[in-house]
Design a protein around this motif. Structure first.
Motif, PDB file in Angstrom:
ATOM      1  N   ASN A  65     -47.537 -30.392  82.292  1.00 14.46           N
ATOM      2  CA  ASN A  65     -47.678 -29.373  81.255  1.00 14.46           C
ATOM      3  C   ASN A  65     -46.686 -28.241  81.530  1.00 14.46           C
ATOM      4  O   ASN A  65     -46.582 -27.756  82.656  1.00 14.46           O
ATOM      5  CB  ASN A  65     -49.118 -28.859  81.240  1.00 14.46           C
ATOM      6  CG  ASN A  65     -49.395 -27.912  80.108  1.00 14.46           C
ATOM      7  OD1 ASN A  65     -48.906 -26.786  80.105  1.00 14.46           O
ATOM      8  ND2 ASN A  65     -50.191 -28.363  79.155  1.00 14.46           N
ATOM      9  N   ARG A  66     -45.972 -27.802  80.493  1.00 13.73           N
ATOM     10  CA  ARG A  66     -44.951 -26.749  80.653  1.00 13.73           C
ATOM     11  C   ARG A  66     -45.559 -25.396  80.998  1.00 13.73           C
ATOM     12  O   ARG A  66     -44.906 -24.545  81.588  1.00 13.73           O
ATOM     13  CB  ARG A  66     -44.145 -26.615  79.371  1.00 13.73           C
ATOM     14  CG  ARG A  66     -43.280 -27.794  79.069  1.00 13.73           C
ATOM     15  CD  ARG A  66     -42.370 -27.564  77.873  1.00 13.73           C
ATOM     16  NE  ARG A  66     -42.770 -26.471  77.026  1.00 13.73           N
ATOM     17  CZ  ARG A  66     -42.878 -26.526  75.718  1.00 13.73           C
ATOM     18  NH1 ARG A  66     -42.612 -27.629  75.087  1.00 13.73           N
ATOM     19  NH2 ARG A  66     -43.236 -25.469  75.015  1.00 13.73           N
ATOM     20  N   HIS A  67     -46.808 -25.169  80.619  1.00 10.31           N
ATOM     21  CA  HIS A  67     -47.425 -23.861  80.804  1.00 10.31           C
ATOM     22  C   HIS A  67     -48.314 -23.763  82.039  1.00 10.31           C
ATOM     23  O   HIS A  67     -48.669 -22.656  82.450  1.00 10.31           O
ATOM     24  CB  HIS A  67     -48.239 -23.491  79.555  1.00 10.31           C
ATOM     25  CG  HIS A  67     -47.434 -23.549  78.300  1.00 10.31           C
ATOM     26  ND1 HIS A  67     -46.423 -22.650  78.013  1.00 10.31           N
ATOM     27  CD2 HIS A  67     -47.453 -24.421  77.269  1.00 10.31           C
ATOM     28  CE1 HIS A  67     -45.873 -22.957  76.860  1.00 10.31           C
ATOM     29  NE2 HIS A  67     -46.471 -24.029  76.378  1.00 10.31           N
ATOM     30  N   ASN A  68     -48.688 -24.917  82.599  1.00 10.80           N
ATOM     31  CA  ASN A  68     -49.573 -24.917  83.760  1.00 10.80           C
ATOM     32  C   ASN A  68     -49.203 -26.107  84.639  1.00 10.80           C
ATOM     33  O   ASN A  68     -49.473 -27.253  84.281  1.00 10.80           O
ATOM     34  CB  ASN A  68     -51.035 -24.995  83.312  1.00 10.80           C
ATOM     35  CG  ASN A  68     -52.008 -24.872  84.461  1.00 10.80           C
ATOM     36  OD1 ASN A  68     -51.647 -25.076  85.621  1.00 10.80           O
ATOM     37  ND2 ASN A  68     -53.253 -24.561  84.145  1.00 10.80           N
ATOM     38  N   HIS A  69     -48.619 -25.855  85.786  1.00 12.04           N
ATOM     39  CA  HIS A  69     -48.136 -26.926  86.666  1.00 12.04           C
ATOM     40  C   HIS A  69     -49.258 -27.759  87.287  1.00 12.04           C
ATOM     41  O   HIS A  69     -48.998 -28.788  87.897  1.00 12.04           O
ATOM     42  CB  HIS A  69     -47.226 -26.339  87.759  1.00 12.04           C
ATOM     43  CG  HIS A  69     -47.967 -25.545  88.789  1.00 12.04           C
ATOM     44  ND1 HIS A  69     -48.374 -24.253  88.567  1.00 12.04           N
ATOM     45  CD2 HIS A  69     -48.382 -25.874  90.029  1.00 12.04           C
ATOM     46  CE1 HIS A  69     -49.014 -23.809  89.641  1.00 12.04           C
ATOM     47  NE2 HIS A  69     -49.025 -24.775  90.539  1.00 12.04           N
ATOM     48  N   THR A 140     -55.797 -34.980  78.962  1.00 15.62           N
ATOM     49  CA  THR A 140     -55.300 -33.877  79.769  1.00 15.62           C
ATOM     50  C   THR A 140     -56.068 -33.906  81.086  1.00 15.62           C
ATOM     51  O   THR A 140     -57.291 -33.818  81.089  1.00 15.62           O
ATOM     52  CB  THR A 140     -55.529 -32.520  79.058  1.00 15.62           C
ATOM     53  OG1 THR A 140     -54.893 -32.581  77.779  1.00 15.62           O
ATOM     54  CG2 THR A 140     -54.940 -31.389  79.856  1.00 15.62           C
TER      55      THR A 140
END
Length: 145
Positions: A65-69, A140
């Protein structure tokens, strides 16, 4: 991670009495279940006598995810093959959606968030006189830190 998700999805499908009934599978026949519920994009033994058959596999559009590694987006394709039985393919696909869409599945060894449906469509089958219907689901999951 994704490898554990493969195992968890496979177990969920093989443990669901309604899915097994739609597939014409006996819960006590794990060998036949393994032949007709496959974790791969190109099914083995795609032949009339092995239908219906369901395959599932992660497609390349997933990833970190780009917003949460610590989050991984796993996009899975579920292909349902039948002997040209459109209604049965749709019913099996509907059950797959019921099992996963909008759910936070209690998978063993996989911490996941809500799963959601991305798309459904008819797909090309390499077997004459067969029908394939595909469902795309977005899982997810949490990565270990």
């Amino acid at each position: 991670m994704v490898t554990e998700l493969y195992t968890a999805i496979h177990l969920a499908l093989r443990s669901d009495p309604e899915f097994l009934a739609l597939m014409g599978l006996d819960p006590a026949a794990p060998v036949m279940q393994g032949k007709r519920i496959q974790k791969k994009s190109r099914p083995s033994n795609l032949a009339e006598e092995n239908l219906p058959l369901t395959t599932f596999y992660a497609i390349p559009q997933g990833g970190a995810n780009r917003h949460n590694h610590l989050v991984y987006d796993a996009i899975f394709m579920f292909d349902v093959y039948t002997s040209d039985d459109v209604a049965l393919a749709h019913d099996i696909s509907k059950r797959i959606v019921q099992l996963f869409h909008g759910q936070i599945n209690p998978f063993q060894d996989v911490e996941n968030f809500e799963t959601r449906i991305v798309a459904q469509h008819e797909s090309v089958s390499d077997l004459a006189d067969s029908y394939c219907f595909s469902t795309v689901l977005h899982f997810t999951i949490t990565l270990e830190s």
